[in-house]
Every structure is written in C-alpha cells, then in structure tokens.
Design a protein around this motif. Sequence first.
Motif, PDB file in Angstrom:
ATOM      1  N   PRO A 127      24.366  57.632 -21.459  1.00 27.92           N
ATOM      2  CA  PRO A 127      25.347  58.155 -22.410  1.00 27.92           C
ATOM      3  C   PRO A 127      25.899  57.204 -23.467  1.00 27.92           C
ATOM      4  CG  PRO A 127      26.372  57.759 -20.287  1.00 27.92           C
ATOM      5  CD  PRO A 127      24.914  57.491 -20.107  1.00 27.92           C
ATOM      6  N   THR A 128      25.627  55.916 -23.411  1.00 27.67           N
ATOM      7  CA  THR A 128      26.245  55.055 -24.414  1.00 27.67           C
ATOM      8  C   THR A 128      25.202  54.528 -25.390  1.00 27.67           C
ATOM      9  OG1 THR A 128      26.046  52.890 -23.371  1.00 27.67           O
ATOM     10  CG2 THR A 128      27.827  54.308 -22.595  1.00 27.67           C
ATOM     11  N   GLY A 129      25.694  53.958 -26.468  1.00 28.73           N
ATOM     12  CA  GLY A 129      24.816  53.505 -27.532  1.00 28.73           C
ATOM     13  C   GLY A 129      23.780  52.513 -27.058  1.00 28.73           C
ATOM     14  N   THR A 130      24.218  51.587 -26.230  1.00 30.58           N
ATOM     15  CA  THR A 130      23.279  50.554 -25.774  1.00 30.58           C
ATOM     16  C   THR A 130      22.102  51.172 -25.019  1.00 30.58           C
ATOM     17  OG1 THR A 130      23.263  48.295 -24.897  1.00 30.58           O
ATOM     18  CG2 THR A 130      24.359  49.959 -23.540  1.00 30.58           C
ATOM     19  N   ASN A 131      22.323  52.296 -24.348  1.00 32.68           N
ATOM     20  CA  ASN A 131      21.228  52.986 -23.664  1.00 32.68           C
ATOM     21  C   ASN A 131      20.186  53.497 -24.665  1.00 32.68           C
ATOM     22  OD1 ASN A 131      23.687  54.535 -21.521  1.00 32.68           O
ATOM     23  ND2 ASN A 131      22.459  52.735 -21.070  1.00 32.68           N
ATOM     24  N   ALA A 132      20.672  53.990 -25.804  1.00 33.80           N
ATOM     25  CA  ALA A 132      19.754  54.501 -26.831  1.00 33.80           C
ATOM     26  C   ALA A 132      18.928  53.349 -27.414  1.00 33.80           C
ATOM     27  CB  ALA A 132      20.532  55.212 -27.933  1.00 33.80           C
ATOM     28  N   VAL A 133      19.568  52.183 -27.570  1.00 32.19           N
ATOM     29  CA  VAL A 133      18.857  51.018 -28.109  1.00 32.19           C
ATOM     30  C   VAL A 133      17.815  50.525 -27.104  1.00 32.19           C
ATOM     31  CG1 VAL A 133      19.117  48.623 -28.875  1.00 32.19           C
ATOM     32  CG2 VAL A 133      20.777  50.352 -29.608  1.00 32.19           C
ATOM     33  N   GLU A 134      18.203  50.470 -25.828  1.00 28.50           N
ATOM     34  CA  GLU A 134      17.247  50.041 -24.800  1.00 28.50           C
ATOM     35  C   GLU A 134      16.007  50.939 -24.819  1.00 28.50           C
ATOM     36  OE1 GLU A 134      17.385  47.397 -22.852  1.00 28.50           O
ATOM     37  OE2 GLU A 134      19.470  46.795 -23.172  1.00 28.50           O
ATOM     38  N   ALA A 155      23.764  41.042 -36.293  1.00 28.19           N
ATOM     39  CA  ALA A 155      23.516  42.385 -35.763  1.00 28.19           C
ATOM     40  C   ALA A 155      24.344  42.624 -34.518  1.00 28.19           C
ATOM     41  CB  ALA A 155      22.032  42.520 -35.416  1.00 28.19           C
ATOM     42  N   PHE A 156      24.728  43.868 -34.306  1.00 24.64           N
ATOM     43  CA  PHE A 156      25.283  44.277 -33.010  1.00 24.64           C
ATOM     44  C   PHE A 156      24.553  45.522 -32.546  1.00 24.64           C
ATOM     45  CE2 PHE A 156      27.918  46.637 -30.086  1.00 24.64           C
ATOM     46  CZ  PHE A 156      28.220  45.648 -29.168  1.00 24.64           C
ATOM     47  N   HIS A 157      23.962  45.438 -31.338  1.00 23.19           N
ATOM     48  CA  HIS A 157      23.197  46.577 -30.851  1.00 23.19           C
ATOM     49  C   HIS A 157      23.579  47.005 -29.442  1.00 23.19           C
ATOM     50  CE1 HIS A 157      20.725  46.636 -34.418  1.00 23.19           C
ATOM     51  NE2 HIS A 157      20.500  45.349 -34.283  1.00 23.19           N
ATOM     52  N   GLY A 158      24.565  46.324 -28.829  1.00 26.05           N
ATOM     53  CA  GLY A 158      24.981  46.743 -27.501  1.00 26.05           C
ATOM     54  C   GLY A 158      25.014  45.578 -26.540  1.00 26.05           C
ATOM     55  N   MET A 159      25.453  45.835 -25.307  1.00 25.64           N
ATOM     56  CA  MET A 159      25.784  44.779 -24.369  1.00 25.64           C
ATOM     57  C   MET A 159      24.879  44.709 -23.146  1.00 25.64           C
ATOM     58  SD  MET A 159      28.355  43.238 -25.835  1.00 25.64           S
ATOM     59  CE  MET A 159      29.495  42.433 -24.719  1.00 25.64           C
ATOM     60  N   VAL A 221      17.244  47.462 -37.258  1.00 30.62           N
ATOM     61  CA  VAL A 221      18.201  47.146 -38.325  1.00 30.62           C
ATOM     62  C   VAL A 221      19.342  48.168 -38.399  1.00 30.62           C
ATOM     63  CG1 VAL A 221      16.901  48.404 -40.126  1.00 30.62           C
ATOM     64  CG2 VAL A 221      18.326  46.451 -40.781  1.00 30.62           C
ATOM     65  N   GLU A 222      20.522  47.674 -38.740  1.00 27.30           N
ATOM     66  CA  GLU A 222      21.653  48.532 -39.123  1.00 27.30           C
ATOM     67  C   GLU A 222      21.704  48.540 -40.654  1.00 27.30           C
ATOM     68  OE1 GLU A 222      25.427  47.188 -36.718  1.00 27.30           O
ATOM     69  OE2 GLU A 222      23.935  45.610 -36.697  1.00 27.30           O
ATOM     70  N   THR A 223      21.900  49.695 -41.253  1.00 29.25           N
ATOM     71  CA  THR A 223      21.987  49.732 -42.720  1.00 29.25           C
ATOM     72  C   THR A 223      23.305  49.121 -43.190  1.00 29.25           C
ATOM     73  OG1 THR A 223      22.992  51.912 -42.825  1.00 29.25           O
ATOM     74  CG2 THR A 223      20.580  51.842 -42.782  1.00 29.25           C
ATOM     75  N   VAL A 254      16.073  52.206 -36.953  1.00 31.40           N
ATOM     76  CA  VAL A 254      17.397  52.124 -37.574  1.00 31.40           C
ATOM     77  C   VAL A 254      18.425  52.447 -36.493  1.00 31.40           C
ATOM     78  CG1 VAL A 254      18.999  53.175 -39.225  1.00 31.40           C
ATOM     79  CG2 VAL A 254      16.675  52.586 -39.942  1.00 31.40           C
ATOM     80  N   ASP A 255      19.320  51.500 -36.254  1.00 30.16           N
ATOM     81  CA  ASP A 255      20.420  51.722 -35.319  1.00 30.16           C
ATOM     82  C   ASP A 255      21.556  52.374 -36.107  1.00 30.16           C
ATOM     83  OD1 ASP A 255      22.568  51.687 -33.636  1.00 30.16           O
ATOM     84  OD2 ASP A 255      22.293  49.617 -32.949  1.00 30.16           O
ATOM     85  N   ASP A 256      21.656  53.693 -35.968  1.00 30.74           N
ATOM     86  CA  ASP A 256      22.651  54.455 -36.727  1.00 30.74           C
ATOM     87  C   ASP A 256      23.832  54.847 -35.843  1.00 30.74           C
ATOM     88  OD1 ASP A 256      22.774  54.838 -39.421  1.00 30.74           O
ATOM     89  OD2 ASP A 256      21.901  56.849 -39.432  1.00 30.74           O
ATOM     90  N   ILE A 257      24.057  54.072 -34.816  1.00 32.31           N
ATOM     91  CA  ILE A 257      25.094  54.405 -33.844  1.00 32.31           C
ATOM     92  C   ILE A 257      26.480  54.397 -34.476  1.00 32.31           C
ATOM     93  CG2 ILE A 257      26.255  53.500 -31.773  1.00 32.31           C
ATOM     94  CD1 ILE A 257      23.390  52.820 -30.715  1.00 32.31           C
ATOM     95  N   GLN A 258      26.738  53.402 -35.315  1.00 32.88           N
ATOM     96  CA  GLN A 258      28.060  53.348 -35.964  1.00 32.88           C
ATOM     97  C   GLN A 258      28.031  53.921 -37.390  1.00 32.88           C
ATOM     98  OE1 GLN A 258      31.651  50.119 -36.784  1.00 32.88           O
ATOM     99  NE2 GLN A 258      30.349  49.852 -35.028  1.00 32.88           N
ATOM    100  N   ALA A 259      26.934  53.694 -38.105  1.00 29.11           N
ATOM    101  CA  ALA A 259      26.886  54.091 -39.518  1.00 29.11           C
ATOM    102  C   ALA A 259      26.479  55.551 -39.702  1.00 29.11           C
ATOM    103  CB  ALA A 259      25.924  53.181 -40.284  1.00 29.11           C
ATOM    104  N   ALA A 283      24.781  57.501 -31.330  1.00 33.54           N
ATOM    105  CA  ALA A 283      25.740  57.676 -30.220  1.00 33.54           C
ATOM    106  C   ALA A 283      27.113  57.906 -30.858  1.00 33.54           C
ATOM    107  CB  ALA A 283      25.740  56.473 -29.282  1.00 33.54           C
ATOM    108  N   LYS A 284      28.047  57.030 -30.590  1.00 34.86           N
ATOM    109  CA  LYS A 284      29.422  57.090 -31.116  1.00 34.86           C
ATOM    110  C   LYS A 284      29.904  58.494 -31.542  1.00 34.86           C
ATOM    111  CE  LYS A 284      30.581  52.361 -31.604  1.00 34.86           C
ATOM    112  NZ  LYS A 284      29.551  51.338 -31.656  1.00 34.86           N
ATOM    113  N   SER A 285      29.773  58.877 -32.807  1.00 39.69           N
ATOM    114  CA  SER A 285      30.365  60.157 -33.238  1.00 39.69           C
ATOM    115  C   SER A 285      29.462  61.365 -33.001  1.00 39.69           C
ATOM    116  CB  SER A 285      30.755  60.105 -34.720  1.00 39.69           C
ATOM    117  OG  SER A 285      32.063  59.619 -34.869  1.00 39.69           O
TER     118      SER A 285
END
Length: 441
Positions: A127-134, A155-159, A221-223, A254-259, A283-285
């Motif tokens: 359920p969290t963003g880092t799972n989508a990145v993994e 870059a920030f892609h998760g923990m 990449v994050e835009t 493209v990591d669109d989790i925040q953007a 993820a996020k929104s």
Amino acid sequence: MTTATLVRQTRPRPTGRVPDRSIYERRESEVRSYARAMPRQFSRAEDVWMYDNQGGRYLDFLAGCSTLNYGHNHPVLKKALVDYISADGITHGLDLHTDAKAEFLETFESLILKPRGLDYRAMFTGPTGTNAVEAAIKLARKVTGRELVIAFTNAFHGMTLGALACTGNAAKRSGAGVPLSHVSHEPYDGYYGGDVNTAALLEQRLSDSSSGLDEPAAILVETVQGEGGLNAASPEWLRAIAGIARRHGALLIVDDIQAGCGRTGKFFSFEGMGFTPDIVTMAKSLSGMGLPFALTLFSPELDQWSPGEHNGTFRGNNHAFVTATAALRHFWRNDTFEKDIRRKGDLLSRRLSAMAAEFGLSTRGRGMMRGINVGSGKVADTITLACFAAGLVIETSGAHDEIVKVLAPLTIDEAVFSAGLDILEESIRTVMTGSYSVAAE
Ligand SMILES: *Cc1c(COP(=O)(O)O)cnc(C)c1O
C-alpha cells in the motif's frame, strides 16, 4: 470576508488545559518526526483545515506531503466510502476480483488512460509508495536482465532497501545498515548549474564502454523532486533522458508518487512533454482520501510477471479503490480541475516570486508544487515554526531542508490560499529581518 479576518481565523486558539503528551514519549518510538515540529494533538480535519484538541485551527499547506490533494475528508469521497462500508462491501480480499476493484480499473481506463492515449497494465502493490517503487525496479531488472538502476542526485524514492538505494539523501541512506548497491546516482537537471547539460553527460558516459557505467536496467526519475528540494526538470531534459533510456535498452520509470494526481497541473506530471514512460509509480494522492494505496503502471509487453511472483497481503485496498474511483469521477471527468490548478499554480508562483524578490531568495518547482529557498535548514525551520504559531502547517524540503515548500490541497479556495500565503510571507519577513524569536511562543 477580508483576508485579514481569514488570517486571524487561522490562528490556533488554545482553550483547554495543555493535554498530557507523555504517552508519546513513553511509548512511541523516537523515530517520530513531523510530530516534533507540530507538538499538538489533532482531532479532526475538514477540507484545508486541521483542528487540534484544544480548539486550535490550522491551515494545511503540507497536505500529507501531497497525499491530500483534494483536501481532508472530501464530502464526495467520504460519502462513497461510508456508503460502501455500510453496504458491507469487501474490505480486504487479497487480490481477488471485487466490485470496487473493477470500478476503479474501468474508471482509471476511461478517465485517465484512454483520453491520454496511454496503454498501461496496473499492478497493485503493497500500500505505500516505496512498495510501488520496489515493484517497478524489480520488474525492470527482471525484464532487462540487467542490475544497475540509474537514479539522480537529490532523488527520493522511499525507505525500503531497493527504493532507498535509489534515494540520494545520506542521512536516510545510512539507516539501511547494509550496502545500498546496484544504483548509480547521476546529476539531475541543473545539478551543476544552468550551463551544464547533465543529460548529455549521461549519454556520453553510457555510450563510452570504458566509462565504468554499466548498461542500466532502468532510469528512475521524478519530474519534480518532491523531497529533494523541488527541483523541476525541464521538458527538454526529461525528453533527452527518455531518449537515452530508449537508445540504451533501459526502461524509463517516472516516480509520480508525489508529483502526480494533479500536483503539477495534470494528472501525470509528464503529460504533454512528448515522451511516455515505460513504468509509472503512483501512491500518495491516488486514493484521494489519504488511504494507503499504491500502483505501478507499465506497458503491457513488460508484464512478464508470473502469478504471485511479487506478492503481498495488502495489494489493492478496497476502501481506497472506492475513494480513488470517486475522486477520478469527481475531479478528472473534464479539464475544469486542471484549469483550476493552473490558475492557483500561477498565483503561487507570483506570490513566491514576490517574496523571493523582497528577500533576495529564489523559488523552485512547478504547478502547485513550489517552494522558496531560504538558504539554510535552520532559517527554514524557524520560518515553519513561525508559520505554525500563526496557524499554518508547512514543511521543508531539500538536501539541507532549506526549501520551505507549499503543498496546499489543490482544491483550496483562492482567498484562503492567499491568506495562507500572507502568513508565509509575514513569517519569512519576521525571520529574515531577525524579529522572530522562538521564545515568543
Ligand atoms: C513519498 C514518496 C515515495 C515513498 O512513498 P511512501 O508512501 O512514503 O513509501 C516515493 N517516491 C516519491 C517521489 C515520494 O514522494
């Protein structure tokens, strides 16, 4: 209502006794972070407002780090969820077919994918963003048979370990306790200033078989770098990166989790830029209501998973399917919302530019994802403290937390938005002119 009245009304008005917060010190891990900067106990939230248990009211310019793009407890989303729960709709069903999932997929297909000419398969990850990145980087490695992922500075892609390896920040990386490998951090757009084309540098290194840089499985990449300082890559740079990925047989993620989800003005932050990512993380929104929900999208030919190869108990959150579907139907059935975001993004840009000009600072970001570089984390922290004391929840971003970032809900009323920006401006002024003292709180 005048702006001044709105600002006054945003001030917290502590009434009751100071609540006993010792339970947090006694039982909650030291790892807690946001709670330290905002040591109140929150009771409820509605639209752009949060309320503490002492009668304090706060305007939320953090919005769950862009998880609450539609504000807190949006009535349309809330009603959809309450109706679903009341009818005993499926809450948890592993990855079984459910009405809620079908409706989400159909709505996502008809309102998001088809109008944008996008053909993606949807993978519901944990359920969290880092799972989508993994899931994204695992798939890229599996499909290409390569190991290296190219990520970027700041870059920030998760923990979790795979995503953390792609994250730049040393403090976050050091928590891993093991080597974070198989990732090369290349300079993001503008890293060496405006005159150095970092995409050309990357192309040169990848084209030189003696550069030491291996052929990558993916370029991630994050835009706009949400946590890394609101650096916004130019469309030209992003197109160049997409071209490099294609030429070198790497997948563009493209990591669109925040953007994503409208933060930069469009549903996807890369829309209209002339390239199509192979993989997109969201993820996020996405759930629209702050419910945990993550999604990895990829081109159908990349869907080389065997059943259950990447598994998880909470893949697809049915309550989130319901609220996400309601959000798509409410906000994304035409371009009204996009126009609205563009107008507010322009307002934000104008206001931040004026503040920057007054104090010799600079601005960052794109759309409704912008901030102001105040030079140091210490100054930025003092500004956010001053904001909080005046009833505004706002946070920082960047390598040294030197950017005060505005992530207001996209649905915010323009007069309220202006009133919140007045608080920010006044806080910057008092801190920059040295007239703010923390002791005054
Ligand atoms: C927040 C974020 C993540 C991680 O999401 P979590 O839900 O915190 O795991 C990954 N990438 C970006 C760009 C983010 O902003």
